[in-house]
Design an enzyme around this catalytic site. Structure first.
Site, short mmCIF file in Angstrom:
data_model
loop_
_atom_site.label_atom_id
_atom_site.label_comp_id
_atom_site.label_asym_id
_atom_site.label_seq_id
_atom_site.Cartn_x
_atom_site.Cartn_y
_atom_site.Cartn_z
N LYS A 44 -4.75 -9.87 -5.71
CA LYS A 44 -6.00 -10.22 -5.04
C LYS A 44 -7.13 -9.25 -5.43
O LYS A 44 -6.87 -8.09 -5.75
CB LYS A 44 -5.78 -10.28 -3.52
CG LYS A 44 -6.11 -9.06 -2.78
CD LYS A 44 -6.08 -9.23 -1.28
CE LYS A 44 -6.24 -7.83 -0.72
NZ LYS A 44 -6.92 -7.72 0.52
N LYS B 133 0.82 -1.22 0.00
CA LYS B 133 0.00 0.00 0.00
C LYS B 133 0.85 1.27 0.00
O LYS B 133 0.46 2.26 -0.59
CB LYS B 133 -0.97 0.01 1.18
CG LYS B 133 -2.11 -0.98 0.99
CD LYS B 133 -3.29 -0.67 1.89
CE LYS B 133 -4.49 -1.50 1.49
NZ LYS B 133 -5.60 -1.39 2.40
N LYS C 296 -11.19 -3.98 -2.86
CA LYS C 296 -12.14 -2.86 -2.96
C LYS C 296 -11.51 -1.66 -3.64
O LYS C 296 -12.17 -0.90 -4.31
CB LYS C 296 -12.50 -2.34 -1.56
CG LYS C 296 -13.18 -3.26 -0.65
CD LYS C 296 -13.50 -2.48 0.64
CE LYS C 296 -13.53 -3.39 1.83
NZ LYS C 296 -12.21 -3.58 2.45
#
Ligand code: AQP
Length: 350
Positions: free
Chosen positions: A213, A130, A216
């Site tokens: 993966k 991230k 969202k």
């Protein structure tokens, strides 16, 4: 849950207790549903867990470790609560609330920030993914995320945490924090938590890239199935999902090196409560042009009752808020004494 897995430390066996959470950082995905929410519901309804508290949270404080528009955060938190309930969580059986209503999470997290080491956080895959190449510009909260997650779990002395595969590393870090706290202060206070990673789809992958993966926050909406997608959107996304040109194999080994094919079969198996081997026995030899419509029909049949119920619940946001407030009161009643004992152990006067 066997006796050996009741979160025990060397000297103490803890009462089993289940905790998990999801970030309201966007709309719910099929990955969240299959990897997490379905497990939450299974654990809520498991006969051998009767009498065990199940605590399921909307972790809004985790969500703000990356920028969230305030209106979107409010809406996503309510929508997540609606998703929990529509998927089968019953507020009278499970405790449902949003994290920021129970200040004890953040208070214990501060203690854990002082127990955990910088090096532990730096090794976390989620931090590296991230923060990317621009770590200096990432929030301090994103770096400390696993410490707050450890507090979410340990402030209830939770012993079992149902999660998808991607959260395994954070649960291991939760165990490390519990062990170090217990060792530093010479106590047997925090349990050693077990991850519960079960089912055919513990890691649902992006529909556009079988090595990533489903998430969202993926910039491409075509990479994921949202729980609020209608039948046409689901069918279109599955039709366009990346695959290879070969037919489906009849044996599990035949999926080796075929990430996209494996992902679609895993999703089918999870939605249909089958093993991958059972699915391949039925569909082995089929082309994707035949299998994809089967998968779309199954996904629509399983997901549309949930999305319809979510939409109905979202019409009365006040009722959702009332459920969360009630859940927060119950959660606080459990968390407050554990935090106070932690303060005593650390040497804080109260
Ligand atoms: N693709 C997935 N397959 C299986 N399980 C998944 N989970 C998430 N994605 C998948 C599980 O859902 C729970 C909640 O995850 P989270 O929202 O707290 O954070 P996340 O894992 O980072 O989920 P997202 O969708 O990828 O959110 P963003 O994009 O905001 O980071 C966890 O149990 C997780 O394992």
């Amino acid at each position: 849950m066997t006796e050996a897995t009741q979160g025990q430390t060397e000297g103490k066996t803890f009462q089993p207790r289940v905790f998990s959470g999801i970030q309201p950082s966007g709309g719910l995905t099929l990955g969240n549903y299959l990897g997490a929410i379905r497990r939450f519901v299974d654990m809520q309804n498991a006969e051998d867990l009767t009498g065990v508290e199940k605590i399921y949270c909307m972790v809004d404080q985790h969500a703000i470790t990356v920028w969230q528009n305030p209106e979107d955060l409010r809406r996503n938190t309510r929508e997540l609560a609606a998703g929990y309930i529509a998927a089968g969580l019953d507020p009278s059986k499970s405790i449902l609330f949003n994290q920021s209503q129970v200040a004890e999470h953040a208070q214990l997290a501060w203690i854990f920030n002082c127990v955990a080491r910088m090096g532990w956080m730096q090794r976390m895959t989620q931090w590296k993914d991230k923060a990317g190449k621009n770590q200096q510009n990432a929030s301090l909260g994103l770096f400390a995320y696993p410490s707050l997650m450890a507090a979410d779990i340990l402030v209830y002395h939770a012993t079992h945490v149902p999660v998808g595969e991607d959260q395994k590393q954070h649960i291991e870090l939760t165990r490390d924090i519990a062990i170090k706290f217990n060792n530093d202060f010479g106590v047997d206070f925090f349990p050693i938590t077990e991850p519960v990673i079960e089912g055919a789809a513990t890691r649902v992958m992006s529909l556009r890239d079988g090595s990533k993966k489903m998430s969202k926050s993926d910039p491409s909406d075509m990479a994921r199935i949202n729980m609020t997608d209608d039948a046409d959107a689901i069918a279109q996304k599955i039709r366009k999902a990346r695959t290879d040109p070969d037919a489906l194999p009849s044996e599990v080994e035949g999926l080796e090196g075929r990430a996209e094919a494996r992902n679609l079969v895993n999703i089918y198996a999870a939605l249909n409560d089958q093993t991958v081997a059972e699915v391949l026995r039925d569909v082995g030899g089929k082309q994707f042009s035949d299998f994809k419509p089967m998968l779309s029909d199954l996904a629509v049949a399983k997901l549309s009752p949930i999305s319809t119920e979510m939409a109905r619940l979202m019409e009365t946001p006040d009722e959702i808020d009332a459920i969360l407030r009630k859940g927060a009161d119950r959660a606080r009643a459990m968390a407050a004494p554990i935090l106070q004992q932690a303060y005593d152990i650390v040497g804080m006067i109260r």
